[in-house]
Design an enzyme around this catalytic site. Structure first.
Site, PDB file in Angstrom:
ATOM      1  N   CYS B  37      40.093   4.097  82.383  1.00 14.49           N
ATOM      2  CA  CYS B  37      41.701   5.263  82.699  1.00 14.49           C
ATOM      3  C   CYS B  37      42.140   5.938  81.490  1.00 14.49           C
ATOM      4  O   CYS B  37      43.087   6.806  81.454  1.00 14.49           O
ATOM      5  CB  CYS B  37      42.545   4.762  83.555  1.00 14.49           C
ATOM      6  SG  CYS B  37      42.898   3.231  82.943  1.00 14.49           S
ATOM      7  N   CYS B 106      45.281  -2.858  84.946  1.00 19.56           N
ATOM      8  CA  CYS B 106      46.836  -2.729  83.685  1.00 19.56           C
ATOM      9  C   CYS B 106      47.345  -3.741  83.771  1.00 19.56           C
ATOM     10  O   CYS B 106      47.775  -3.883  82.550  1.00 19.56           O
ATOM     11  CB  CYS B 106      47.382  -1.283  84.885  1.00 19.56           C
ATOM     12  SG  CYS B 106      46.809  -0.289  85.080  1.00 19.56           S
TER      13      CYS B 106
END
Lengths: 176, 133
Positions: B37, B106
């Site tokens: 990402c 994340c």
């Protein structure tokens, strides 16, 4: 259809290497596209129509994968059974991550100032860095078969592709 | 994507954003990145003489979940020892922030940042490692 057993390189008539001839890639793709275009099978049986559709989809996927250098390298590594670990390998070299942060900061500042020329310069710098990494990929994949080195370069290019896309998007937004 | 209230809170009011001197021998710096990402996270910890983390700062470029994960982690690690913070798992972070499955990476990034910062500090302090840990 035997084509389903072919990998992307075989399907498009290319040797499985990072360095490819773009002209051959484009030509092979156009040839296949013409052969399998669903319109040609409009009068065929439902099986034929289904197969031509699947084949056209596979050709599109193959072309998209091989045209993009990062995707092509990732696919070559996949054929070797090497995972590029882009989802879970977070241990990038510090200097590289520092550079990513600097680029993100410069991009944020330039966007804020609506400074398109700085964004353009940033984009050029990123293209230069990407070209440098792609040259390294060619050596790692085609000459040295250094799969782990190649996987690390793919992870770096993955970052650069993302930020390049973001900068391009920002330039388009500011130009509108 | 709908963010949870906790993610939004940390995203809108991030805690402990900033930088410390990476050359300070009592500061450990962890830099990690998620290729998929493009997120980049820098986490810094400062330990006192008893080996307790007395300050933490972060700087993250990424989505709301990545920012929230790093902000939360800076709150969690302050006042803890290096051994204690090594026990923080990405699943704890994901649970606290109610991260959806697609955003689990994340929290992984934040866990890896803690480990990288601790490793950097231990490498810097060398022999003192035994006393600190």
């Amino acid at each position: 259809m035997s084509n389903f057993l072919k990998n992307h390189f075989e399907l498009l008539g290319l040797a499985p290497r990072f360095a490819i001839d773009q002209t051959v890639l484009d030509q092979s793709y156009r040839t296949i596209q013409a052969e399998v275009h669903p319109d040609r099978f409009a009068a065929g049986s439902s099986t034929e129509r289904m197969q031509s559709m699947q084949w056209a989809t596979q050709a599109n996927e193959a072309y998209r994968t091989l045209k993009n250098p990062t995707a092509r390298a990732r696919y070559l590594l996949q054929l070797q059974g090497v995972d590029t670990e882009e989802e879970n390998n977070t241990a990038m070299p510090t200097e590289f991550l520092m550079l990513q942060m600097e680029w993100r900061e410069q991009m944020a500042d330039a966007s804020h100032d609506q400074d398109i020329s700085t964004l353009d310069a940033l984009l050029q710098e990123m293209r230069g860095k990407a070209a440098e990494l792609q040259a390294g990929l060619q050596i790692a994949l085609d000459q040295e078969q250094a799969w782990q080195t190649a996987a690390e370069i793919v992870r770096k290019l993955s970052f650069i592709d993302k930020i390049r896309h973001d900068v391009e998007h920002e330039i388009t937004r500011l130009e509108d | 994507m709908a963010y949870s209230d906790k993610v939004l809170d940390h995203y809108e009011n991030p805690r402990n954003v900033g930088s410390m001197d990476k050359n300070d021998p009592t500061v450990g710096t962890g830099m990690v990145g998620a290729p998929a990402c493009g997120d980049v996270m820098k986490l810094q910890i400062k330990v006192n003489e008893s080996g307790i983390i007395e300050d933490a700062k972060f700087k993250t470029y990424g989505c709301g979940s990545a920012i929230a994960s790093s902000s939360l982690v800076t709150e969690w690690i302050k006042g803890k020892s290096l051994d204690q913070v090594m026990e923080i798992k990405n699943s704890d972070i994901a649970e606290e922030l109610a991260l959806p499955p697609v955003k689990i990476h994340c929290s992984v990034l934040a866990e890896d940042a803690i480990r990288a910062a601790v490793a950097d500090l231990k490498a810097k302090q060398g022999i003192r490692d035994e006393q600190v840990a």
